[in-house]
Design a protein around this motif. Structure first.
Motif, PDB file in Angstrom:
ATOM      1  N   GLU A  57       0.862  -1.179   0.000  1.00 31.17           N
ATOM      2  CA  GLU A  57       0.000   0.000   0.000  1.00 31.17           C
ATOM      3  C   GLU A  57       0.900   1.231   0.000  1.00 31.17           C
ATOM      4  O   GLU A  57       1.874   1.298   0.753  1.00 31.17           O
ATOM      5  CB  GLU A  57      -0.918   0.043   1.231  1.00 31.17           C
ATOM      6  CG  GLU A  57      -1.764   1.333   1.247  1.00 31.17           C
ATOM      7  CD  GLU A  57      -2.795   1.405   2.377  1.00 31.17           C
ATOM      8  OE1 GLU A  57      -2.841   0.489   3.233  1.00 31.17           O
ATOM      9  OE2 GLU A  57      -3.555   2.395   2.395  1.00 31.17           O
ATOM     10  N   ASN A 115      -4.698   5.174  -1.936  1.00 28.67           N
ATOM     11  CA  ASN A 115      -5.924   5.684  -1.321  1.00 28.67           C
ATOM     12  C   ASN A 115      -6.514   6.781  -2.197  1.00 28.67           C
ATOM     13  O   ASN A 115      -5.822   7.715  -2.590  1.00 28.67           O
ATOM     14  CB  ASN A 115      -5.603   6.228   0.065  1.00 28.67           C
ATOM     15  CG  ASN A 115      -5.140   5.127   1.004  1.00 28.67           C
ATOM     16  OD1 ASN A 115      -5.935   4.370   1.533  1.00 28.67           O
ATOM     17  ND2 ASN A 115      -3.830   5.009   1.178  1.00 28.67           N
ATOM     18  N   GLU A 147      -8.118   2.211  -3.378  1.00 27.63           N
ATOM     19  CA  GLU A 147      -8.819   1.994  -2.113  1.00 27.63           C
ATOM     20  C   GLU A 147      -9.815   3.131  -1.894  1.00 27.63           C
ATOM     21  O   GLU A 147      -9.441   4.307  -1.886  1.00 27.63           O
ATOM     22  CB  GLU A 147      -7.826   1.942  -0.942  1.00 27.63           C
ATOM     23  CG  GLU A 147      -6.859   0.772  -1.044  1.00 27.63           C
ATOM     24  CD  GLU A 147      -6.049   0.549   0.236  1.00 27.63           C
ATOM     25  OE1 GLU A 147      -6.248   1.282   1.221  1.00 27.63           O
ATOM     26  OE2 GLU A 147      -5.207  -0.371   0.228  1.00 27.63           O
ATOM     27  N   ASP A 177     -11.741   0.158   1.741  1.00 26.96           N
ATOM     28  CA  ASP A 177     -10.834   0.391   2.865  1.00 26.96           C
ATOM     29  C   ASP A 177     -11.635   0.502   4.165  1.00 26.96           C
ATOM     30  O   ASP A 177     -12.807   0.873   4.141  1.00 26.96           O
ATOM     31  CB  ASP A 177     -10.092   1.716   2.602  1.00 26.96           C
ATOM     32  CG  ASP A 177      -8.776   1.817   3.344  1.00 26.96           C
ATOM     33  OD1 ASP A 177      -8.432   0.896   4.108  1.00 26.96           O
ATOM     34  OD2 ASP A 177      -8.085   2.834   3.145  1.00 26.96           O
ATOM     35  N   LYS A 198     -10.808  -4.556   2.792  1.00 28.33           N
ATOM     36  CA  LYS A 198      -9.760  -4.429   3.803  1.00 28.33           C
ATOM     37  C   LYS A 198     -10.411  -4.337   5.169  1.00 28.33           C
ATOM     38  O   LYS A 198     -11.162  -3.391   5.442  1.00 28.33           O
ATOM     39  CB  LYS A 198      -8.911  -3.165   3.551  1.00 28.33           C
ATOM     40  CG  LYS A 198      -8.076  -3.263   2.279  1.00 28.33           C
ATOM     41  CD  LYS A 198      -7.052  -2.156   2.190  1.00 28.33           C
ATOM     42  CE  LYS A 198      -5.794  -2.488   2.975  1.00 28.33           C
ATOM     43  NZ  LYS A 198      -4.713  -1.502   2.669  1.00 28.33           N
ATOM     44  N   GLU A 234      -5.816  -5.400   7.956  1.00 27.51           N
ATOM     45  CA  GLU A 234      -4.947  -4.261   8.295  1.00 27.51           C
ATOM     46  C   GLU A 234      -4.506  -4.332   9.744  1.00 27.51           C
ATOM     47  O   GLU A 234      -5.242  -4.827  10.592  1.00 27.51           O
ATOM     48  CB  GLU A 234      -5.719  -2.941   8.195  1.00 27.51           C
ATOM     49  CG  GLU A 234      -6.242  -2.552   6.867  1.00 27.51           C
ATOM     50  CD  GLU A 234      -6.779  -1.118   6.913  1.00 27.51           C
ATOM     51  OE1 GLU A 234      -6.429  -0.384   6.014  1.00 27.51           O
ATOM     52  OE2 GLU A 234      -7.533  -0.741   7.835  1.00 27.51           O
TER      53      GLU A 234
HETATM   54 CA    CA Z   1      -5.827   2.539   2.887  1.00 26.20          CA
END
Ligand code: CA
Ligand code: C2E
Ligand code: CA
Ligand code: CA
Length: 278
Positions: A57, A115, A147, A177, A198, A234
């Protein structure tokens, strides 16, 4: 990271007085940062249950000339109040594509997640801009995952789905996300062209100690499995968390301090190159 962010906010506060003035100053300095190339892309590794690297990421940092490295928690919320987030987001997308292209030239496939802010996603020219950039960098679009958060869909379901489909048609992937922290509706989840969920760090943190978190994570794993979605957990900090996840979902992907903290892209990429992986 939290204490660090707090100290940085305190720095801005003592240097400039009230909150409004502080926001103004961060906004102004950040515009300068874009011009003067003070943003940095950090990478955090993602691994499979055998510990093999599967991708990363990308997380933005600000190398401030006076106060050093600033966390996104300090400046992203302020950038999101204006079109500044669009310029910042463009920088992140461009930098991510540059890294993917650079690795491809060295014969390595680098899957990267970035992101994406709602404001950037909603720019009228976002799809054509992405299309042009993909062509320019000549990268495999499957290597780039966007994301988004659950909030993006609320209020503009049809428009959002249509735009996501257009981007998906370019070959890009979508990931939800912080899954589980927003107002997800399984009804629209089914309609979104997404590849991945996620699981938020807040559910992973105590997953081996709290029955409610364990139940929630099991539910998410089950939904994902039935829908054919990849899952990334995560905030994995302990081996016991990996064991919990691996016992329930073979294909789960892990991301967290246990496997590596976010670090300068060049450092992680050099490590992967030396290791012969990715
Ligand atoms: Ca993220
Ligand atoms: P996020 O997308 O949920 O990113 C995960 C955050 O969790 C990162 O914080 C990461 O450093 C941190 N983290 C990862 N593993 C662990 C762990 O094991 N334990 C703990 N305690 N934390 C962990 P970071 O880098 O400070 O980023 C914070 C947020 O800022 C991100 O949350 C994301 O919402 C936003 N952000 C970061 N980069 C970008 C960007 O390029 N664009 C946009 N729009 N937002 C960004
Ligand atoms: Ca997240
Ligand atoms: Ca988060």
């Amino acid at each position: 990271a939290k204490a660090h962010g707090g100290a940085q906010i305190a720095f801005f506060e003592s240097a400039m007085g009230d909150a409004a003035e502080q926001r103004f100053r961060i906004d102004r300095d950040l515009r300068q940062a874009l011009v003067e190339d003070q943003l940095r892309l950090y990478l955090q590794p993602q691994v499979d249950t055998s510990g093999r690297w599967t991708g990363a990421e990308a997380l933005v940092r600000w190398q401030h000339p006076v106060q050093g490295l600033v966390s996104p928690g300090v400046f992203i919320p302020i950038a999101e109040e204006s079109d500044l987030i669009v310029s910042l987001g463009r920088w992140v997308v461009t930098e991510a594509m540059r890294l993917i292209a650079e690795q491809a030239r060295a014969g390595r496939s680098l899957p990267l997640s970035i992101n994406l802010s709602p404001r950037q996603f909603r720019q009228p020219d976002f799809v054509t801009w992405m299309q042009q950039l993909l062509a320019e960098h000549a990268i495999d679009p499957h290597l780039l995952t966007l994301e988004i958060t659950e909030g993006l869909v609320i209020g503009n379901v049809e428009q959002t789905i249509e735009r996501m489909q257009a981007l998906r048609a370019l070959g890009l992937h979508f990931s939800i996300d912080d899954f589980g922290t927003g107002y997800s509706s399984l009804a629209y989840l089914k309609r979104l062209p997404i590849s991945e969920l996620k699981i938020d760090r807040s559910f992973i943190q105590d997953v081996t100690r709290r029955a409610d978190d364990a139940a929630l994570v099991e539910t998410i794993l089950s939904v994902a499995s039935h829908m054919g979605l990849k899952v990334v957990a995560e905030g994995v900090e302990e081996p016991a968390q990996t064991q919990f996840l691996a016992a329930r979902a073979e294909g789960v992907i892990l991301q967290g301090y246990f496997y590596g903290r976010p670090g300068p892209a060049e450092e992680w990429l050099a490590r992967w190159a030396a290791d012969g992986s990715l």
